[in-house]
Design an enzyme around this catalytic site. Structure first.
Site, short mmCIF file in Angstrom:
data_model
loop_
_atom_site.label_atom_id
_atom_site.label_comp_id
_atom_site.label_asym_id
_atom_site.label_seq_id
_atom_site.Cartn_x
_atom_site.Cartn_y
_atom_site.Cartn_z
CG MET A 1 -41.30 -2.63 19.68
SD MET A 1 -39.86 -1.55 19.73
CE MET A 1 -39.30 -1.58 18.05
CB VAL B 1 -49.04 -8.38 17.50
CG1 VAL B 1 -49.93 -7.46 16.68
CG2 VAL B 1 -48.61 -9.58 16.67
CD GLU C 1 -41.09 -10.94 19.33
OE1 GLU C 1 -41.54 -10.25 18.40
OE2 GLU C 1 -40.16 -11.76 19.18
CE LYS D 1 -44.01 -11.25 16.63
NZ LYS D 1 -44.28 -9.82 16.65
CB SER E 1 -37.03 -9.35 19.15
OG SER E 1 -37.60 -8.10 19.22
CG HIS F 1 -35.32 -6.51 14.83
ND1 HIS F 1 -34.14 -6.96 15.37
CD2 HIS F 1 -36.15 -6.30 15.87
CE1 HIS F 1 -34.27 -7.02 16.68
NE2 HIS F 1 -35.47 -6.62 17.00
CG ASN G 1 -38.32 0.77 22.88
OD1 ASN G 1 -38.88 1.76 22.42
ND2 ASN G 1 -38.49 0.35 24.12
CG ASN H 1 -31.85 -7.58 20.27
OD1 ASN H 1 -31.30 -6.54 20.63
ND2 ASN H 1 -33.12 -7.65 19.95
#
Ligand code: 3H9
Length: 696
Positions: free
Chosen positions: A306, A382, A384, A389, A411, A432, A435, A482
């Site tokens: 990402m 970085v 999830e 984070k 995400s 967000h 990909n 998502n």
């Protein structure tokens, strides 16, 4: 002296009448413009002093088309076709002087003029098909006469605009204005008058001969590019008709076809998406005049898939990027992958070596937060993991200047929990990306309760600068795209357990209009990736979802998808997906183990369970504030996840079906699949009770 008639100002410059259209923001051909143009032609014809006319526009563009907001309402005279007939029939020369974008009805106005001049960066197009329409006011009858069928075909049937150089080369325009457009256009008109005021009517030209085979080629390629859409195919039919039909008859048939399309469900859906995309840029609680913050340098933390893609997005628009990693090894890999991606673009002819060199010169790869000097926006991409984070975010906050924006690319982690770990939460929000980040258009910007309005404005304008379709979403697990996708995926998996095959589910969804079905997509993504994503979501799953472990079984069997030659499908030597009896066996064994009876599943059940589950989740997101407007959800799905634009997005589509019908089906699937999956959202219940849809 200037005389203003409706939205058109008239001024005599020597013996040239200048008609200046002023209808912000894009000089759409609203009623006042149409009436003003007819009055201008009247004045030109009646005036002994005026020997020619220049039509020019105020503001940022020449007329960008018919006024889309008037479609579907009764049209007041003069209609656009009447304006165009008046221009065409005028007995004195008229010059269209164009800047910005001369589109649709705007270009049709220009085509009905005798001469066309434009600035060098003007663009020209007939984008009607992108709205499910046709250039119905002379675009189809005139363009082939002026530039030939071969050049006219892509303009009319694909809707992509072209630049001034190309337009001049093919004869769509006559001149490129070397200096000030108004002065140059008046001088050009003077020159025409001095040369004997020759009239040139495109309508008098014959359609040049051409090879009819190009029409069938166009039909074929359009059926792929605009799958399921009527307007582009009709445009080809009309171009063919124009070649064999006298001008007036052809013009009438062109208009009738366009008028019928205005009322078509496809055009309504495409116009809805056009409006929803623009509405999505207006953020609740952010005044329109809010000044975005300057973003001159950016940082990305996390050089994984990402992070690398996000870095490329910034490099592509010429921004210096600091890409921070936590090991030299990951940075080296990022360097190699970014170079490889750019190398691929050079091979495909999209970029030159020197353009790539310019971009790479903007990239700094480092392990050191001390290199963040001057960074105005930093995005963490970085792992999830909440703690990881939080550490990265506070490192950024300690290093960056006080007004720098800090964004997370999470995400599914909670945006408010991340915000609460910062001293300046007003500077924080989510960005967000999807990909591959440098390819996917959709950008879900995520607002937290304390995000400052100018930060929200920056994320929207900045998203546009990156060439993305930014949509602001609110706090919710998995955000909009998502989360809705996960409901469709869940139902696709459950349908396999109930007796459907991967190829049946994929066929139903591709016949609906998605570019690819969920199982073919999973094979493309890789079963190992799908299995890992499933593990990450395990905590929130129901028992049936946990036990529906077909993905894990396929991954364990080494069926990793395309890359291993088999997944839900088997891939033949040419890479074509074939149904695989081995998958049938795995599914049969799975059903037997779980004691699930196999039954025949209809296509209708597949469509309803996959898509109504999404619609219901969209309604839940609206209930919770995860999405602000149903139109935002439609933009997310049409720009990000392949929902066919001509079906308007899931929420618009649901309204076309009728929420009462959808609620009934949801109730049925509550009994068949389970309440926890299909209980209708409150919003659906209330809208049905009120007899309204999402958009009423
Ligand atoms: C046609 O012409 C049919 C005829 O052939 C036949 C008829 C019989 N009408 O996009 P932006 C608004 S069909 C009304 O953000 P940009 C837009 O909603 C038409 N409004 O700006 C927005 O409003 P708001 C064929 C329109 O600089 C504001 O203008 N023409 C229209 O990024 C700014 O828009 C087209 O399909 C319109 N035609 O891009 C062209 N167009 O501020 C459609 C825009 O309230 N337009 N608005 O949100 C475009 O492609 C882009 O707007 C354009 C400017 C490139 C012009």
């Amino acid at each position: 002296m200037t005389d203003v008639i409706d939205a058109v100002a008239l001024e005599l410059k020597g013996d040239i009448l200048v008609a200046r259209v002023d209808n912000p923001p894009v000089n759409a051909l609203s009623h006042a413009v149409r009436a003003g143009l007819v009055a201008a032609v009247d004045r030109l014809e009646q005036s002994d002093d005026a020997r020619a006319m220049v039509i020019i526009c105020a503001g940022r563009t020449f007329m960008a088309g018919a006024d889309i907001r008037e479609f579907g309402k009764p049209m007041k005279d003069p209609q656009l076709g009447q304006v165009i007939d008046r221009l065409d029939a005028c007995d004195k020369p008229i010059v269209a002087a164009m800047h910005g974008t001369a589109l649709g009805g705007g270009l049709e106005v220009a085509l009905a003029c005798s001469y066309r001049i434009a600035v060098a960066d003007a663009r020209f197009g007939l984008p009607e098909v992108t709205l499910g329409l046709l250039p119905g006011s002379g675009g189809i009858v005139r363009t082939p006469r002026l530039i030939g069928v071969e050049a006219a075909l892509p303009l009319i049937t694909e809707g992509r605009p072209i630049g001034a150089d190309h337009a001049r080369k093919i004869g769509l325009i006559d001149e490129i204005a070397p200096g000030d457009l108004r002065g140059d256009a008046v001088a050009y008109a003077d020159h025409i008058v001095a040369g004997g005021a020759k009239l040139r009517r495109t309508s008098d030209l014959p359609v040049p001969d051409y090879d009819r085979a190009i029409l069938d080629q166009a039909r074929k390629s359009l059926s792929r590019k605009f799958k399921g859409q009527d307007a582009p195919q009709q445009a080809v039919d009309l171009i063919e008709m124009v070649s064999d039909t006298p001008f007036r008859d052809a013009a009438d048939r062109e208009f009738a076809a366009c008028k019928a399309l205005v009322a078509s469900p496809q055009s309504k859906a495409l116009r809805h998406v056009f409006a929803a995309e623009r509405a999505a840029l207006k953020i609740d609680g952010v005044p329109r005049d809010t000044q975005p913050r300057d973003v001159r340098k950016v940082a990305v933390v996390g050089p994984g898939t990402m992070g690398r893609g996000i870095a490329i997005c910034f490099l592509d628009v010429g921004l210096p990027v600091v890409l921070i990693g936590n090991s030299q090894e990951t940075l080296d890999k990022a360097d190699t992958v970014i170079r490889k991606i750019y190398g691929g673009q050079v091979k495909r002819g999209r970029l030159t070596e020197s353009q790539v060199d310019d971009r790479l010169a903007l990239l700094t790869l480092t392990l050191d937060y001390g290199r963040l000097d001057g960074v105005d926006l930093a995005i963490e991409a970085v792992t999830e993991d909440m703690d990881v984070k939080k550490t990265v975010l506070s490192n950024l906050e300690e290093t960056l200047h006080d007004r720098a924006i800090i964004a997370t690319n999470t995400s599914f982690l909670d945006i408010e929990t991340l915000a609460s770990s910062l001293a300046r939460p007003e500077n924080f929000a989510g960005m967000h990306f999807f990909n591959p980040a440098n390819v996917m258009k959709l950008l879900e910007n995520v607002r937290a309760t304390k995000t400052a309005p100018d930060v929200l404005a920056t994320m929207t304008t900045f998203g546009r600068k990156l060439g993305k379709t930014p949509v602001m979403v609110g706090r919710s697990e998995g955000f909009v795209a998502n989360r809705m996708l996960s409901k469709r995926s869940r139902e696709a998996q459950f349908l396999l357990e109930d007796g459907a095959t991967p190829q049946q589910v994929d066929r139903v969804l591709t016949e609906f209009g998605f570019p690819i079905g969920p199982f073919a997509l999973a094979d493309l993504a890789g079963m190992d990736i799908m299995a890992a994503a499933r593990q990450a979501r395990m905590h929130g799953m129901t028992q049936r979802e946990r036990e529906c472990d077909i993905v894990d079984q396929l991954a364990a069997a080494g069926r990793l998808g395309r890359k291993s030659g088999s997944g839900y499908y088997r891939y033949d030597d040419e890479g074509k997906a074939q149904p695989d009896p081995a998958v049938e066996e795995i599914l049969a064994a799975h059903r037997a183990r779980r004691g699930l009876p196999q039954r025949d599943i209809t296509d209708q059940e597949i469509l309803e369970r996959c898509l109504y589950a999404m619609v219901n989740e969209g309604a839940l997101l609206l209930d919770e504030g995860g999405a602000a407007r149903p139109g935002d959800i439609d933009v997310i799905w049409t720009s990000g996840f392949g929902w066919p634009r001509h079906l308007g997005g899931p929420m618009f589509w649901a309204d076309q079906i009728g929420l009462a019908k959808i609620k009934d089906a949801l109730d049925t699937y509550c009994d068949l699949v389970g309440d926890q999956y299909f209980t209708p959202a409150n919003l659906i219940e209330t809208r049905v009770a009120e007899g309204r849809g999402f958009f009423d």
